[in-house]
Write a protein that holds these residues in place. Structure first.
Motif, PDB file in Angstrom:
ATOM      1  N   ASP A   1     -31.170   4.373  26.248  1.00 31.72           N
ATOM      2  CA  ASP A   1     -31.872   5.249  27.188  1.00 31.72           C
ATOM      3  C   ASP A   1     -30.925   5.905  28.186  1.00 31.72           C
ATOM      4  O   ASP A   1     -31.265   6.937  28.775  1.00 31.72           O
ATOM      5  N   THR A   2     -29.751   5.291  28.386  1.00 36.13           N
ATOM      6  CA  THR A   2     -28.788   5.879  29.325  1.00 36.13           C
ATOM      7  C   THR A   2     -27.927   6.948  28.652  1.00 36.13           C
ATOM      8  O   THR A   2     -27.036   7.511  29.298  1.00 36.13           O
ATOM      9  N   GLY A   3     -28.166   7.194  27.364  1.00 33.97           N
ATOM     10  CA  GLY A   3     -27.433   8.248  26.669  1.00 33.97           C
ATOM     11  C   GLY A   3     -26.288   7.764  25.805  1.00 33.97           C
ATOM     12  O   GLY A   3     -25.566   8.587  25.222  1.00 33.97           O
ATOM     13  N   ARG A   4     -26.092   6.478  25.711  1.00 33.59           N
ATOM     14  CA  ARG A   4     -25.028   5.953  24.853  1.00 33.59           C
ATOM     15  C   ARG A   4     -25.362   6.203  23.388  1.00 33.59           C
ATOM     16  O   ARG A   4     -26.505   6.010  22.956  1.00 33.59           O
ATOM     17  N   THR A   5     -24.376   6.618  22.626  1.00 30.12           N
ATOM     18  CA  THR A   5     -24.584   6.792  21.191  1.00 30.12           C
ATOM     19  C   THR A   5     -24.592   5.437  20.508  1.00 30.12           C
ATOM     20  O   THR A   5     -24.142   4.430  21.075  1.00 30.12           O
ATOM     21  N   HIS A   6     -25.069   5.433  19.282  1.00 34.31           N
ATOM     22  CA  HIS A   6     -25.115   4.159  18.554  1.00 34.31           C
ATOM     23  C   HIS A   6     -23.711   3.605  18.332  1.00 34.31           C
ATOM     24  O   HIS A   6     -23.492   2.395  18.412  1.00 34.31           O
TER      25      HIS A   6
ATOM     26  N   GLU B  55     -18.495  -0.780  21.978  1.00 37.26           N
ATOM     27  CA  GLU B  55     -18.226  -1.215  23.343  1.00 37.26           C
ATOM     28  C   GLU B  55     -18.997  -2.462  23.753  1.00 37.26           C
ATOM     29  O   GLU B  55     -18.625  -3.125  24.731  1.00 37.26           O
ATOM     30  N   VAL B  56     -20.059  -2.786  23.016  1.00 38.54           N
ATOM     31  CA  VAL B  56     -20.895  -3.920  23.422  1.00 38.54           C
ATOM     32  C   VAL B  56     -21.004  -4.976  22.325  1.00 38.54           C
ATOM     33  O   VAL B  56     -20.653  -6.139  22.524  1.00 38.54           O
ATOM     34  N   ILE B  57     -21.460  -4.576  21.147  1.00 38.64           N
ATOM     35  CA  ILE B  57     -21.763  -5.577  20.123  1.00 38.64           C
ATOM     36  C   ILE B  57     -20.502  -6.199  19.549  1.00 38.64           C
ATOM     37  O   ILE B  57     -20.421  -7.434  19.410  1.00 38.64           O
ATOM     38  N   VAL B  58     -19.510  -5.395  19.215  1.00 38.59           N
ATOM     39  CA  VAL B  58     -18.276  -5.964  18.652  1.00 38.59           C
ATOM     40  C   VAL B  58     -17.580  -6.890  19.657  1.00 38.59           C
ATOM     41  O   VAL B  58     -17.212  -8.020  19.307  1.00 38.59           O
TER      42      VAL B  58
ATOM     43  N   ALA C 134     -28.571   7.060  13.134  1.00 38.65           N
ATOM     44  CA  ALA C 134     -27.449   7.936  12.794  1.00 38.65           C
ATOM     45  C   ALA C 134     -27.875   8.954  11.738  1.00 38.65           C
ATOM     46  O   ALA C 134     -28.566   8.607  10.775  1.00 38.65           O
ATOM     47  N   PRO C 135     -27.480  10.203  11.902  1.00 35.68           N
ATOM     48  CA  PRO C 135     -27.814  11.197  10.875  1.00 35.68           C
ATOM     49  C   PRO C 135     -27.070  10.917   9.580  1.00 35.68           C
ATOM     50  O   PRO C 135     -25.920  10.455   9.591  1.00 35.68           O
ATOM     51  N   SER C 136     -27.719  11.165   8.466  1.00 34.54           N
ATOM     52  CA  SER C 136     -27.092  10.945   7.163  1.00 34.54           C
ATOM     53  C   SER C 136     -26.155  12.101   6.835  1.00 34.54           C
ATOM     54  O   SER C 136     -26.475  13.266   7.105  1.00 34.54           O
TER      55      SER C 136
ATOM     56  N   SER D  63     -20.142   7.876  10.050  1.00 31.18           N
ATOM     57  CA  SER D  63     -19.914   8.815  11.151  1.00 31.18           C
ATOM     58  C   SER D  63     -18.742   9.751  10.857  1.00 31.18           C
ATOM     59  O   SER D  63     -18.677  10.854  11.413  1.00 31.18           O
ATOM     60  N   ALA D  64     -17.820   9.308   9.988  1.00 26.96           N
ATOM     61  CA  ALA D  64     -16.694  10.154   9.599  1.00 26.96           C
ATOM     62  C   ALA D  64     -17.076  11.137   8.501  1.00 26.96           C
ATOM     63  O   ALA D  64     -16.233  11.919   8.050  1.00 26.96           O
TER      64      ALA D  64
END
Length: 347
Positions: A29-34, A40-43, A81-83, A112-113
């Protein structure tokens, strides 16, 4: 973001899936991308999970619950994420490990690449991989391995793919930053990061000359034997350790961490097989140092020597395995000032 990060870690610590999801939604909700949330958080959170378990502060069950939450939320985040377009190259990401988080993160990074990505893992990975490669003809196969004990399982999988000519790129901590480990199991190339993998995908030929796999050598034969009989050797080692240390039981109950020994011993056996198939004896040096850290944190460092001594017994008749096992004990003894640990090198 910082408050949500704290909330996320608290949820992981408590094994609270709904609270973890709420924290991730707050970040979104703060605008962070997946990708930002994953990187930055899960890993980093998963690295903390591993660190707490290594230090003996978390049980294996707590680690598994937190890891499952992390994996599930990566899947959820990736759904946003868009395909890539249908005409973009397809790559297959494969792992033979039960914890798929590193492979998931790699697959999402490749998506993403701009690559269409398929993830293959779990039981029956060899057959599934062969079907994917033969049926879908991907641009390349990327194998993700975090544990050195996985390398021995990967080698026979990759052997069957030689005849397809599909390039194979290897990534992950299991390779210890050494490209030689990757090529030893049949990979075309090694990448130290996602960015390097993307560069390699642009540089590697679309297809390599096909070749028939060479018959397994003596070291691979011994490694295959270890793989086949790990389910018998591990309980044998555990029984022997319990017999050597009856004082560790209190009122007939073993310490809480004793239940983790099965996984630890099985990992050592897997590393021994990987050491054989790669010809890299430093794998056994590394796993001995790792096991020492784990058991020191649990007040049981003396068990490391016992594991090596007991494990040498069922390896009679497998001289190469005994050499790799004994070599790591000698290396450790030299590092400690010249004292070895009493595991004799076979004549």
């Amino acid at each position: 973001m910082d408050r949500a990060r704290v909330d996320y870690w608290t949820a992981l610590r408590d094994g609270d899936r709904p609270a973890a999801l709420a924290a991730i939604k707050q970040m979104r909700d703060t605008g962070r991308t997946h990708l930002e949330v994953i990187d930055e958080v899960i890993v980093p959170a998963q690295e903390q999970v591993a660190g707490h378990w290594l230090a003996g502060e978390w049980t294996a069950a707590q680690r598994q619950v937190a890891t499952a939450i992390n994996e599930g939320l990566v899947h959820w985040l990736c759904s946003f994420a868009p395909s890539p377009p249908a005409d973009r190259p397809l790559v297959v990401v494969a792992t033979v490990e039960p914890e798929e988080l590193p492979a998931l993160v790699l697959a999402e990074g490749l998506t993403s690449a701009g690559y269409r990505t398929t993830l293959v893992g779990g039981d029956g990975v060899a057959d599934d991989l062969l079907r994917q490669v033969l049926g879908r003809k991907p641009r390349a196969l990327l194998v993700s391995a975090s544990r050195a004990s996985s390398l021995a399982r990967l080698k026979p999988v990759l052997r069957h793919l030689l005849a397809t000519g599909v390039p194979v790129v290897a990534l992950g901590a299991a390779f210890g930053g050494d490209p030689a480990r990757a090529t030893a199991i049949g990979a075309t190339a090694y990448a130290a990061s996602l960015e390097e993998a993307v560069v390699l995908l642009e540089q590697l030929p679309r297809r390599l000359p096909t070749r028939s796999p060479e018959p397994p050598g003596p070291a691979e034969v011994e490694a295959a034997w270890l793989g086949e009989f790990r389910h018998e050797i591990t309980p044998y080692v555990l029984r022997a350790l319990a017999a050597r240390h009856p004082a560790r039981t209190v009122d007939g109950m073993q310490p809480r961490w004793w239940a983790e020994l099965e996984e630890l011993v099985d990992h050592v056996l897997g590393c021994l097989a990987s050491s054989l198939v790669t010809g890299d004896e430093t794998i056994m040096v590394e796993v001995r140092e790792w096991l020492t850290r784990v058991l020191e944190a649990r007040g049981a460092a003396a068990l490391v020597q016992d594991v090596w001594e007991v494990l040498a017994l069922p390896l009679r008749g497998h001289p190469l395995a005994r050499v790799h096992l004994a070599g790591s004990a000698i290396a450790r003894g030299t590092a400690d000032g010249g004292q070895t640990d009493g595991v004799a090198t076979p004549a």
